[in-house]
Enzyme design. Structure first.
Site, PDB file in Angstrom:
ATOM      1  CG  HIS A 181      -2.693  61.727  11.203  1.00 34.69           C
ATOM      2  ND1 HIS A 181      -3.086  61.269  12.445  1.00 34.69           N
ATOM      3  CD2 HIS A 181      -2.661  63.079  11.304  1.00 34.69           C
ATOM      4  CE1 HIS A 181      -3.285  62.294  13.254  1.00 34.69           C
ATOM      5  NE2 HIS A 181      -3.029  63.398  12.580  1.00 34.69           N
ATOM      6  NE  ARG A 213      -2.599  70.539  14.599  1.00 33.68           N
ATOM      7  CZ  ARG A 213      -3.136  69.748  13.661  1.00 33.68           C
ATOM      8  NH1 ARG A 213      -3.565  68.542  13.973  1.00 33.68           N
ATOM      9  NH2 ARG A 213      -3.258  70.162  12.422  1.00 33.68           N
ATOM     10  CG  HIS A 238       0.600  62.745  15.210  1.00 32.78           C
ATOM     11  ND1 HIS A 238       1.034  63.312  14.027  1.00 32.78           N
ATOM     12  CD2 HIS A 238      -0.581  63.356  15.493  1.00 32.78           C
ATOM     13  CE1 HIS A 238       0.168  64.211  13.621  1.00 32.78           C
ATOM     14  NE2 HIS A 238      -0.834  64.264  14.490  1.00 32.78           N
ATOM     15  CG  ASP A 263      -0.826  67.076  12.074  1.00 32.21           C
ATOM     16  OD1 ASP A 263      -1.727  66.206  12.099  1.00 32.21           O
ATOM     17  OD2 ASP A 263      -0.313  67.556  13.099  1.00 32.21           O
TER      18      ASP A 263
HETATM   19  C1  SIN Z   1      -3.819  65.614  16.105  1.00 31.84           C
HETATM   20  O1  SIN Z   1      -3.656  64.700  15.311  1.00 31.84           O
HETATM   21  O2  SIN Z   1      -3.466  66.766  15.849  1.00 31.84           O
HETATM   22  C2  SIN Z   1      -4.469  65.348  17.451  1.00 31.84           C
HETATM   23  C3  SIN Z   1      -3.452  64.926  18.440  1.00 31.84           C
HETATM   24  C4  SIN Z   1      -4.035  64.785  19.807  1.00 31.84           C
HETATM   25  O3  SIN Z   1      -5.175  65.190  20.063  1.00 31.84           O
HETATM   26  O4  SIN Z   1      -3.343  64.259  20.681  1.00 31.84           O
END
Ligand code: SIN
Length: 284
Positions: A104, A275, A259, A106
């Site tokens: 996906h 994050r 990602h 973000d």
């Molecule tokens: C995410 O998609 O923000 C999670 C990424 C992760 O936990 O590595």
């Protein structure tokens, strides 16, 4: 600071050395980092010790911050930080477990999707819990001009509820996403090919996580096209797989990369990431 930047693969990701993010960065240093991030989609800086305030201050250099709709997973003392974690304290998860266990980009389910996501690793398994990143720009460049022109005319619907349903059945009851969150994020439309505002590069902005369907195609055509593009973008030559170490700060550009967090570790392998998400711009 004497900063150097080195590519990690030919198509995606660079590592910057000689940077201390706990200190205020001069404009020239930040420009070096930002330009590398926008061009290579992933910027890795290792061995950082950041307080939540320092993490947020660094993220603010990229632009205005945005908050995740799942506000219960934000850090109480610094709500701009979204906590991704499988750790439980006193029977309660301290963050969101199983976040992003599918390809996906973000906040693609918002009118204004994310620009950068900036993740700081506090704890991670010795083995497992890696995250993969794929270059949606290099993948677009590799398509035939005929398919590129066709895709450039299309738009697709992105849906938070659809993406969430991909992990909902793996979640502990405590973590089930509530109807009010889905109501807060109704489906939105974006172009299938978007133009990166800094580099002018065209990138594929559909993904198998949040994209529901391509509006101009039948459901069957759309499913096949999204599946084809998912296989195309995630080919090994377009992918950088990151093995996390405590102290890593990794910035990914959601306008140029997809990602996928890999769910291959057990509940006993503690993983704690902070994050911060930077707001992007409209896609068309
Ligand atoms: C995410 O998609 O923000 C999670 C990424 C992760 O936990 O590595």
């Amino acid at each position: 600071m004497n900063v150097s930047v080195k590519p990690l693969t030919p198509h995606i990701a660079v590592e910057a050395r000689g940077v201390d993010l706990s200190k205020a960065l001069g404009d020239n240093v930040f420009k070096t980092l930002y330009d590398a991030f926008a061009k290579h989609s992933i910027l890795l800086i290792r061995d950082q010790k950041l307080t939540p305030e320092q993490h947020v201050a660094f993220a603010e250099r990229f632009g205005e911050l945005d908050r995740h709709v799942l506000t219960e997973n934000s850090l109480p003392e610094q709500p701009e930080i979204f906590v991704v974690s499988n750790i439980k304290e006193k029977g309660k998860f301290i963050g969101r477990a199983k976040a992003g266990w599918f390809w996906h980009s973000d906040f693609s389910y918002q009118e204004i999707p994310a620009q950068a996501s900036i993740m700081h690793t506090l704890e991670c398994p010795d083995v497992g819990g890696d995250t993969m990143f794929a270059s949606a720009g290099a993948a677009f460049d590799a398509l035939s001009p005929t398919l590129q022109r066709f895709l450039e005319k299309l738009t697709a619907i992105h849906d938070f509820q659809l993406g969430s349903s991909r992990v909902q059945n793996k979640l502990n009851k405590q973590q089930l996403i509530k109807k009010k969150h889905f109501d807060d994020r109704p489906p939105v439309s974006h172009p299938v090919v978007r133009i990166h505002p800094d580099t002018g590069r065209k990138t594929l902005f559909v993904d198998p996580g949040y994209t529901d369907y391509i509006e101009q195609l039948t459901r069957e055509e759309s499913d096949n096209m999204i599946n084809y593009l998912a296989r195309h973008v995630t080919q090994p030559e377009f992918v950088y797989r990151h093995h996390w170490e405590p102290g890593d700060v990794l910035c990914w550009d959601n306008r140029g990369a997809w990602h996928c967090a890999i769910g291959d570790y057990s509940d006993d392998d503690r993983r704690l990431m902070h994050r911060v998400t930077v707001k992007g711009t409209a896609t068309s």
